[in-house]
Structure formats: structure tokens, C-alpha cells
Design an enzyme around this catalytic site. Structure first.
Site, mmCIF file in Angstrom:
data_model
loop_
_atom_site.group_PDB
_atom_site.id
_atom_site.type_symbol
_atom_site.label_atom_id
_atom_site.label_comp_id
_atom_site.label_asym_id
_atom_site.label_seq_id
_atom_site.Cartn_x
_atom_site.Cartn_y
_atom_site.Cartn_z
ATOM 1 N N ASN A 1 -3.273 9.035 4.597
ATOM 2 C CA ASN A 1 -2.039 8.310 4.913
ATOM 3 C C ASN A 1 -1.860 8.014 6.403
ATOM 4 O O ASN A 1 -0.876 7.376 6.783
ATOM 5 C CB ASN A 1 -0.824 9.094 4.415
ATOM 6 C CG ASN A 1 -0.665 9.032 2.915
ATOM 7 O OD1 ASN A 1 -1.112 8.084 2.277
ATOM 8 N ND2 ASN A 1 -0.048 10.042 2.332
ATOM 9 N N ARG B 1 0.826 -1.207 0.000
ATOM 10 C CA ARG B 1 0.000 0.000 0.000
ATOM 11 C C ARG B 1 0.860 1.256 0.000
ATOM 12 O O ARG B 1 0.547 2.251 -0.656
ATOM 13 C CB ARG B 1 -0.913 -0.011 1.230
ATOM 14 C CG ARG B 1 -1.866 1.174 1.312
ATOM 15 C CD ARG B 1 -2.778 1.044 2.500
ATOM 16 N NE ARG B 1 -3.659 2.206 2.620
ATOM 17 C CZ ARG B 1 -3.873 2.872 3.750
ATOM 18 N NH1 ARG B 1 -3.284 2.489 4.870
ATOM 19 N NH2 ARG B 1 -4.674 3.909 3.771
ATOM 20 N N HIS C 1 -5.675 -5.662 -2.768
ATOM 21 C CA HIS C 1 -6.558 -5.831 -1.619
ATOM 22 C C HIS C 1 -6.859 -7.298 -1.325
ATOM 23 O O HIS C 1 -7.660 -7.594 -0.442
ATOM 24 C CB HIS C 1 -7.863 -5.062 -1.837
ATOM 25 C CG HIS C 1 -7.735 -3.602 -1.585
ATOM 26 N ND1 HIS C 1 -8.782 -2.713 -1.684
ATOM 27 C CD2 HIS C 1 -6.658 -2.851 -1.227
ATOM 28 C CE1 HIS C 1 -8.360 -1.492 -1.405
ATOM 29 N NE2 HIS C 1 -7.071 -1.552 -1.128
ATOM 30 N N HIS D 1 0.681 4.602 -2.477
ATOM 31 C CA HIS D 1 0.488 5.948 -1.943
ATOM 32 C C HIS D 1 1.674 6.854 -2.259
ATOM 33 O O HIS D 1 1.507 8.068 -2.402
ATOM 34 C CB HIS D 1 0.245 5.879 -0.430
ATOM 35 C CG HIS D 1 -1.151 5.490 -0.073
ATOM 36 N ND1 HIS D 1 -1.934 6.219 0.798
ATOM 37 C CD2 HIS D 1 -1.924 4.457 -0.484
ATOM 38 C CE1 HIS D 1 -3.125 5.643 0.904
ATOM 39 N NE2 HIS D 1 -3.137 4.563 0.146
#
Length: 336
Positions: A104, A72, A202, A76
Site C-alpha cells: 500500500n 485502486r 489497469h 485495496h
């Protein structure tokens, strides 16, 4: 800097890297950007891959949920200022950095990146960028969770700019509908298939209850449940995340095989078990549904496409050559 100009800068850099990989455009791009290479550190830091892999394996042996946050983190990082390690920079008295932006604040495992960087500074000082460490860590998170491997392109340099306002503007919200997601990915040069493929991350990891509760408690419906969410699944989530919400409680993104990198995520979407709106919407739009169905039925196809999508994501907005720096510590920019 507003969204338009940030996006245009990312697209320009991304296209430069992609173009340099095409033979017929090579001469047009020489001198404008440096191409990432899978063997970039082969002579300057030959132990790089071993250090990254063994460090992450050590953490996974203690906490199986350690890998997903690294994957992840890569996403980001690349979506804001490009893949330049800016998500790692700490806030200062004069600047609120990306990691403290609302989207975040649930990022974890920065300590693993710190640990890898410390080992690399002993083995090959001031050679490996923090941006490349994130890219390698993301690959290891996938591989060590049972997913496919790939040769990571390297040679990124670290950025010096990290602003919470950019993260708040550029990161796709979990409430996004399919059109918003498609638009967000298109702005950085990624396709609908890339969107669906990368969303497959995911298949591992967990989400904080407070980030998901709006779909199954308090939704504007007769029973408080989002009608696009599988009812049995929604009631299960209510039991796992009861009121009052524990701000530290988390729930598996994939309720069937939460620690295995597989295609269960896509099968979940087809029966309305996508935990975020941004997940479930992929199964409601024909442009994305075609890929959801393909991956749900064919894990080999997903395992073939996921590395390619990660490589394309890793080319977004990279800084190479004389741009950026090699940070000594990933949380702090070097002193000028």
C-alpha cells in the site's frame, strides 16, 4: 489474526449481503445483516453524489492521473477487513496501519478522500462513511475516464481496525500466477470472471518503475527479460525506466490509451504486454483467457460486466447497522 480466519470472516459477511438480495432467502437474513441500498443517503445527504463528482472532476482537470489511484484504493480497501475504509487510517505509535504495509505504500490521493469528507461534514455531519466515499470515488474515477456508470450500493460503516500485517497477507501480489489469483478471489466470493473484469481497472493509471523492473531488467534469462513479456515492449520499458531506478518514476499500465477507460488493456494482454506478472498470467490460463478474449473483442461486454463486478466487490465484508462507526475524519478512528 491469521489468513484463514480473516478470510472466513470476510466470506461470511459477503454471503450475508448477497443472500439478503435474494427474495427466497430474505426472511433468513433479516436481523443478521443490513442490505446496502443505492438510495441510502437520499434524504440524509442529498448532495453526496454531486460533492464527490465535482471534487474528483476538479482534481482530474489538474492531473489526469488522479482518478486511477482512487479505483485502486477501493480494491485495496475491500480485500483487507472488507470494504470498511480501513485503508484510510493512519498509523499510530502503537499500530502500523494498512496504508503503511509494503503493497500500500504506493497508494495515492488520500487527500482527495479527505477533501470530500471535509465537505460532507459541512453538508451533512457524521452521516456518510469513509468506506462509502471510497466506493463513490472509485465509480467517478471510472466514469470521468470514459468508462461505464452504475448505481453504487451504500450504507457501509467504517471499521476501527487497520493492520499492516493483514494487508501484507491478504492483498494479491503483482507476482501472482493465475491459480494464486483465482484462489485469492474465490476466498472473498468472487469468480474467475470477476478477477479478469476487475483487472481491467489497469486500463488506466500508472505503476512505479521499481515495482515492474524485475520483468525487464535482471530477470533470470539470457537478456534479463521475462520471456513471457513482449520483447519490443520490454525494451521500451527499459528506456522509460532506466537504471538506476528513480523511485518516484512511473510508467503507464496501458501504453496505448493510459488515460482512457477502455478495453485496450485486454488487447495488450493478448500480445504479451501485461506489465505485471499478475496481468500477463491472465492470458496464459484458459480459465481466464476466455474472458480476456471476450473483452478484447467486445467493449460493450466489458462495460456491462465491470459495474456488476464492482458491485460484488463492494459487498465484501461490509459493516452495517450497529457495526463499525461513521468516522468524523477518515484518517482517524473516533474516540470511544
Amino acid at each position: 489474526m491469521d489468513r484463514y480466519f480473516v478470510v472466513m470472516k470476510l466470506r461470511k459477511r459477503s454471503k450475508c449481503v448477497l443472500a439478503a438480495g435474494l427474495l427466497f432467502l430474505l426472511t433468513a437474513t433479516v436481523g443478521k445483516c443490513q442490505v446496502l441500498r443505492t438510495d441510502f443517503y437520499s434524504s440524509t445527504c442529498p448532495t453526496l453524489n454531486t460533492i464527490v463528482a465535482t471534487t474528483i472532476a476538479s482534481h482530474l482537470s489538474k492531473d489526469i492521473t488522479s482518478g486511477a489511484p482512487l479505483l485502486r484504493m477501493f480494491f485495496h480497501d475491500c480485500f483487507v477487513q472488507g470494504c470498511d475504509g480501513s485503508v484510510l487510517i493512519d498509523s499510530t505509535a502503537n499500530n502500523t496501519a494498512e496504508k503503511n504495509a509494503e503493497p500500500n505504500q504506493t497508494l495515492r490521493q488520500f487527500n482527495i478522500i479527505d477533501e470530500i469528507k471535509a465537505q460532507l461534514e459541512k453538508a451533512c455531519p457524521r452521516v456518510v462513511s469513509c468506506a462509502d466515499i471510497i466506493a463513490l470515488a472509485a465509480r467517478e474515477a471510472v466514469v470521468q475516464s470514459g468508462g461505464p456508470s452504475w448505481n453504487v450500493e451504500l450504507g457501509r460503516r467504517d471499521g476501527r481496525i487497520s493492520r499492516a500485517s493483514d494487508a501484507l497477507t491478504l492483498l494479491p501480489p503483482t507476482r501472482s500466477d493465475s491459480q494464486s489469483l483465482i484462489d485469492d478471489f474465490e476466498t472473498i466470493g468472487l469468480s474467475v470472471q470477476d478477477l479478469v473484469t476487475l483487472s481491467g481497472a489497469h486500463t488506466i493509471g500508472r505503476a512505479h518503475c521499481f515495482a515492474t523492473v524485475r520483468r525487464y531488467i535482471g530477470f533470470n534469462s539470457t537478456n534479463g527479460i521475462d520471456p513471457t513479456l513482449n520483447l519490443t515492449y520490454a525494451l521500451q520499458l527499459r528506456r522509460l525506466c532506466p537504471l538506476p531506478i528513480n523511485m518516484q518514476a512511473r510508467v503507464a499500465l496501458d501504453p496505448v490509451t493510459p488515460n482512457l477507460f477502455d478495453t485496450q488493456y485486454y488487447r495488450d494482454l493478448l500480445v504479451n504486454k501485461g506489465i505485471f506478472t499478475s496481468d500477463s498470467t491472465l492470458a496464459s490460463d484458459e480459465r481466464s483467457l476466455v474472458f480476456v478474449r471476450e473483452y478484447a473483442a467486445n467493449q460493450s461486454s466489458f462495460f456491462e460486466q465491470f459495474p456488476l463486478a464492482m458491485i460484488r466487490l463492494g459487498q465484501v465484508g461490509v459493516k452495517t447497522g450497529a457495526s463499525g462507526e461513521i468516522r468524523k475524519k477518515c484518517r482517524v478512528v473516533n474516540k470511544l
